[in-house]
Design a protein around this motif. Structure first.
Motif, PDB file in Angstrom:
ATOM      1  N   LYS A  67      45.065 -11.161   3.564  1.00  0.00           N
ATOM      2  CA  LYS A  67      44.063 -11.148   4.690  1.00  0.00           C
ATOM      3  C   LYS A  67      42.995 -10.080   4.295  1.00  0.00           C
ATOM      4  O   LYS A  67      42.700  -8.914   5.116  1.00  0.00           O
ATOM      5  N   ALA A  68      42.692 -10.060   2.968  1.00  0.00           N
ATOM      6  CA  ALA A  68      41.483  -9.290   2.602  1.00  0.00           C
ATOM      7  C   ALA A  68      40.286  -9.237   3.438  1.00  0.00           C
ATOM      8  O   ALA A  68      39.683  -8.131   3.769  1.00  0.00           O
ATOM      9  N   HIS A  69      39.880 -10.593   3.944  1.00  0.00           N
ATOM     10  CA  HIS A  69      38.655 -10.674   4.790  1.00  0.00           C
ATOM     11  C   HIS A  69      38.719  -9.963   5.990  1.00  0.00           C
ATOM     12  O   HIS A  69      37.667  -9.240   6.654  1.00  0.00           O
TER      13      HIS A  69
ATOM     14  N   ASN B 284      53.523  -5.876   4.656  1.00  0.00           N
ATOM     15  CA  ASN B 284      52.247  -6.243   4.248  1.00  0.00           C
ATOM     16  C   ASN B 284      51.349  -5.810   5.247  1.00  0.00           C
ATOM     17  O   ASN B 284      50.457  -6.421   5.650  1.00  0.00           O
ATOM     18  N   ASP B 285      51.863  -4.660   5.852  1.00  0.00           N
ATOM     19  CA  ASP B 285      50.888  -4.165   7.288  1.00  0.00           C
ATOM     20  C   ASP B 285      49.705  -3.540   6.668  1.00  0.00           C
ATOM     21  O   ASP B 285      49.723  -2.175   6.889  1.00  0.00           O
ATOM     22  N   ALA B 286      48.720  -3.999   6.430  1.00  0.00           N
ATOM     23  CA  ALA B 286      47.696  -3.302   5.708  1.00  0.00           C
ATOM     24  C   ALA B 286      46.919  -2.660   6.994  1.00  0.00           C
ATOM     25  O   ALA B 286      46.113  -1.455   6.475  1.00  0.00           O
ATOM     26  N   ARG B 287      46.721  -3.432   7.803  1.00  0.00           N
ATOM     27  CA  ARG B 287      45.840  -2.912   8.744  1.00  0.00           C
ATOM     28  C   ARG B 287      46.513  -1.548   9.572  1.00  0.00           C
ATOM     29  O   ARG B 287      45.704  -0.595   9.636  1.00  0.00           O
ATOM     30  N   SER B 288      47.898  -1.225   9.498  1.00  0.00           N
ATOM     31  CA  SER B 288      48.483  -0.128   9.756  1.00  0.00           C
ATOM     32  C   SER B 288      48.084   0.778   8.878  1.00  0.00           C
ATOM     33  O   SER B 288      48.001   2.113   9.122  1.00  0.00           O
TER      34      SER B 288
ATOM     35  N   ARG C  56      36.758  -5.882   6.805  1.00  0.00           N
ATOM     36  CA  ARG C  56      35.926  -5.929   7.978  1.00  0.00           C
ATOM     37  C   ARG C  56      36.572  -4.801   8.862  1.00  0.00           C
ATOM     38  O   ARG C  56      35.867  -4.087   9.370  1.00  0.00           O
ATOM     39  N   TYR C  57      37.591  -4.566   8.816  1.00  0.00           N
ATOM     40  CA  TYR C  57      38.312  -3.316   9.723  1.00  0.00           C
ATOM     41  C   TYR C  57      37.916  -2.239   9.076  1.00  0.00           C
ATOM     42  O   TYR C  57      37.632  -1.050   9.867  1.00  0.00           O
ATOM     43  N   ARG C  58      38.028  -2.031   7.694  1.00  0.00           N
ATOM     44  CA  ARG C  58      37.678  -0.816   7.012  1.00  0.00           C
ATOM     45  C   ARG C  58      36.117  -0.421   7.536  1.00  0.00           C
ATOM     46  O   ARG C  58      35.916   0.750   7.716  1.00  0.00           O
ATOM     47  N   ARG C  59      35.442  -1.253   7.409  1.00  0.00           N
ATOM     48  CA  ARG C  59      34.029  -1.116   7.981  1.00  0.00           C
ATOM     49  C   ARG C  59      33.887  -0.726   9.255  1.00  0.00           C
ATOM     50  O   ARG C  59      33.085   0.221   9.657  1.00  0.00           O
ATOM     51  N   GLU C  60      34.700  -1.431  10.153  1.00  0.00           N
ATOM     52  CA  GLU C  60      34.613  -0.855  11.452  1.00  0.00           C
ATOM     53  C   GLU C  60      34.948   0.652  11.697  1.00  0.00           C
ATOM     54  O   GLU C  60      34.345   1.312  12.750  1.00  0.00           O
ATOM     55  N   LEU C  61      35.925   0.867  11.067  1.00  0.00           N
ATOM     56  CA  LEU C  61      36.670   2.219  11.031  1.00  0.00           C
ATOM     57  C   LEU C  61      35.475   3.254  10.356  1.00  0.00           C
ATOM     58  O   LEU C  61      35.781   4.428  10.573  1.00  0.00           O
ATOM     59  N   GLY C  62      34.595   2.917   9.947  1.00  0.00           N
ATOM     60  CA  GLY C  62      33.532   3.735   9.162  1.00  0.00           C
ATOM     61  C   GLY C  62      34.295   4.298   8.060  1.00  0.00           C
ATOM     62  O   GLY C  62      33.946   5.692   7.660  1.00  0.00           O
TER      63      GLY C  62
ATOM     64  N   ILE D 242      39.652  -9.019  -7.513  1.00  0.00           N
ATOM     65  CA  ILE D 242      38.580  -7.850  -7.433  1.00  0.00           C
ATOM     66  C   ILE D 242      37.350  -8.558  -6.925  1.00  0.00           C
ATOM     67  O   ILE D 242      36.659  -7.967  -6.193  1.00  0.00           O
ATOM     68  N   GLU D 243      37.001  -9.590  -7.234  1.00  0.00           N
ATOM     69  CA  GLU D 243      35.572 -10.266  -7.051  1.00  0.00           C
ATOM     70  C   GLU D 243      35.492 -10.780  -5.720  1.00  0.00           C
ATOM     71  O   GLU D 243      34.413 -10.706  -5.199  1.00  0.00           O
ATOM     72  N   ARG D 244      36.462 -11.491  -5.132  1.00  0.00           N
ATOM     73  CA  ARG D 244      36.538 -12.224  -3.965  1.00  0.00           C
ATOM     74  C   ARG D 244      37.344 -11.465  -2.782  1.00  0.00           C
ATOM     75  O   ARG D 244      36.656 -11.409  -1.656  1.00  0.00           O
ATOM     76  N   GLY D 245      38.225 -10.635  -3.342  1.00  0.00           N
ATOM     77  CA  GLY D 245      38.981  -9.697  -2.425  1.00  0.00           C
ATOM     78  C   GLY D 245      38.335  -8.307  -2.208  1.00  0.00           C
ATOM     79  O   GLY D 245      38.666  -7.499  -1.226  1.00  0.00           O
TER      80      GLY D 245
END
Length: 284
Positions: free
Chosen positions: A135-137, A99-103, A141-147, A177-180
């Protein structure tokens, strides 16, 4: 989310490339070249057979770490994916197990892959790796950081896991969908190669409303005509392999046969009036 923005079709068929054991995994064989060669063969077979997209995942690295793989795995997957992107024109997504979504989103952002799969996005699941919490939250935020605009395809009540408590399936889909803020949801059976219950799949699709729902496991050319009536797309692997065995390589003939059956089922779906919506259930 409009699936045609990624796949050029509203009902995509996504094949999976299961990478052979990567560096630092227990069964790592010592040759990245061998891993690349096998991945190239499988991606080429999938693309030639007519799939609309591919997911690359470190499937044979089991037993998996819970939520963070070794940097060598990230490096190896990046090398392989870039090589596959030079060979096939279909979009390639990424799933870093367990579940390493960050990587996954980091790799996707660097190689310009359009989507990733995340097994546990919201809630908490008991797995063979222990309790995994979504860890959707952090990831949004990391996706936004990466642009980045990498799309999140998130499992709901993922296979090889059991939820803490007894969640309502409709609520689980809606929370994803709505919260994640997932862009698409994936619904599977209880294990690799196990199809989802059709009534549960219908319920998940009803709860998702305009968000795409993918079949995440157990699809075959025999059952896809029924399953596809309640989904927007399918992720398929085991049934495309020689003799239908997950350890074997992709069989081009089985790919073509599955794609043909799935295409027919989509045509049938769009030619029939919609079914009555299923009643709400609780999935244990």
């Amino acid at each position: 989310m409009d699936l045609k923005q990624i796949f050029r079709t509203p009902n995509p068929i996504i094949g999976v490339v299961h990478l052979m054991p990567l560096p630092t995994s227990p069964r790592w064989g010592g040759s990245l070249r061998a891993i690349v060669d096998r991945a190239e063969q499988e991606a080429t077979a999938l693309a030639a057979g007519g799939v609309d997209g591919i997911i690359v995942e470190n499937f044979f690295d089991a037993p998996f770490p819970k939520d963070q793989v070794d940097p060598a795995v990230v490096s190896a997957m990046t090398v392989v994916i870039q090589r596959l992107q030079s060979l096939v024109t279909v979009p390639i997504g990424i799933n870093v197990l367990r579940n390493d979504a960050r990587s996954a989103i980091a790799i996707a952002s660097c190689v310009e892959a359009p989507f990733i799969r995340v097994n546990v996005w919201t809630g908490a699941m008991v797995t063979d790796q222990g309790v995994i919490e979504g860890k959707a939250h952090e990831l949004m935020r990391y996706r936004r950081e990466l642009g980045s605009d990498v799309k999140i395809f998130a499992d709901v009540l993922v296979k090889h896991a059991r939820p803490l408590g007894t969640p309502n399936l409709t609520t689980a889909v809606q929370d994803t969908i709505e919260r994640g803020l997932a862009d698409a949801v994936i619904f599977s059976g209880w294990a690799t190669g196990s199809p989802p219950d059709l009534q549960d799949l219908e319920l998940a699709s009803s709860a998702a409303q305009d968000t795409p729902v993918f079949i995440g496991s157990g699809a075959t050319w025999e059952n896809i005509p029924q399953l596809m009536q309640a989904a927007d797309g399918v992720i398929v692997s085991s049934s495309l392999k020689r003799q239908g065995k997950r350890d074997n390589p992709i069989d081009p003939i089985r790919v073509s046969r599955f794609v043909e059956a799935a295409r027919r089922s989509v045509t049938l779906k769009h030619s029939q009036p919609s079914e009555t919506q299923p009643v709400q259930q609780v999935r244990a």
